[in-house]
Design a protein around this motif. Structure first.
Motif, mmCIF file in Angstrom:
data_model
loop_
_atom_site.group_PDB
_atom_site.id
_atom_site.type_symbol
_atom_site.label_atom_id
_atom_site.label_comp_id
_atom_site.label_asym_id
_atom_site.label_seq_id
_atom_site.Cartn_x
_atom_site.Cartn_y
_atom_site.Cartn_z
ATOM 1 N N LEU A 102 25.518 -61.575 61.362
ATOM 2 C CA LEU A 102 25.678 -60.249 60.827
ATOM 3 C C LEU A 102 26.872 -59.523 61.170
ATOM 4 N N ASP A 104 25.794 -62.234 53.438
ATOM 5 C CA ASP A 104 25.330 -62.516 54.760
ATOM 6 C C ASP A 104 24.871 -63.937 54.742
ATOM 7 N N LYS A 130 20.353 -53.383 65.820
ATOM 8 C CA LYS A 130 20.815 -54.200 65.038
ATOM 9 C C LYS A 130 20.408 -54.027 63.537
ATOM 10 N N ARG A 131 21.224 -54.512 62.646
ATOM 11 C CA ARG A 131 20.939 -54.412 61.051
ATOM 12 C C ARG A 131 19.596 -55.035 60.903
ATOM 13 N N THR A 132 18.888 -54.548 59.937
ATOM 14 C CA THR A 132 17.486 -55.113 59.789
ATOM 15 C C THR A 132 17.574 -55.686 58.337
ATOM 16 N N GLU A 158 17.402 -64.599 65.803
ATOM 17 C CA GLU A 158 18.601 -64.098 66.628
ATOM 18 C C GLU A 158 19.978 -64.983 66.260
ATOM 19 N N HIS A 186 20.905 -62.932 63.366
ATOM 20 C CA HIS A 186 21.681 -61.773 63.777
ATOM 21 C C HIS A 186 23.254 -62.156 64.360
ATOM 22 N N GLU A 187 23.400 -63.172 64.650
ATOM 23 C CA GLU A 187 24.738 -63.532 65.248
ATOM 24 C C GLU A 187 25.836 -63.465 64.078
ATOM 25 N N VAL A 193 15.856 -59.172 57.748
ATOM 26 C CA VAL A 193 16.217 -60.324 58.696
ATOM 27 C C VAL A 193 15.156 -61.249 59.110
#
Length: 65
Positions: free
Chosen positions: A63, A12, A4-6, A57, A60-61, A45
């Motif tokens: 991104l 974003d 996952k991208r951090t 979380e 992250h959805e 994030v």
């Protein structure tokens, strides 16, 4: 293993909040100031999630790579 991208970027934040990209840049600057980071340092994030109170979380959805 799925990576996952951090790092989070103004685009974003625009997707997550519905605000302008400029507002996203301002928000990242506020987070940098609060964390004591320099202008060239990136925001993760988890730092964004801590600052805004949005679950990591959920962030992250939104991104996309």
């Amino acid at each position: 293993m799925i990576l996952k991208r951090t790092v989070i970027y103004p685009k974003d934040i625009q997707r997550i909040t519905g605000k302008s990209e400029r507002t996203g840049r301002r928000l990242l600057e506020k987070i940098r100031e609060r964390r004591g980071k320099e202008k060239h340092q990136l925001i993760t994030v988890s730092e964004f999630a801590d600052y805004t109170g949005i679950d990591a979380e959920t962030v992250h959805e939104y991104l996309t790579d």
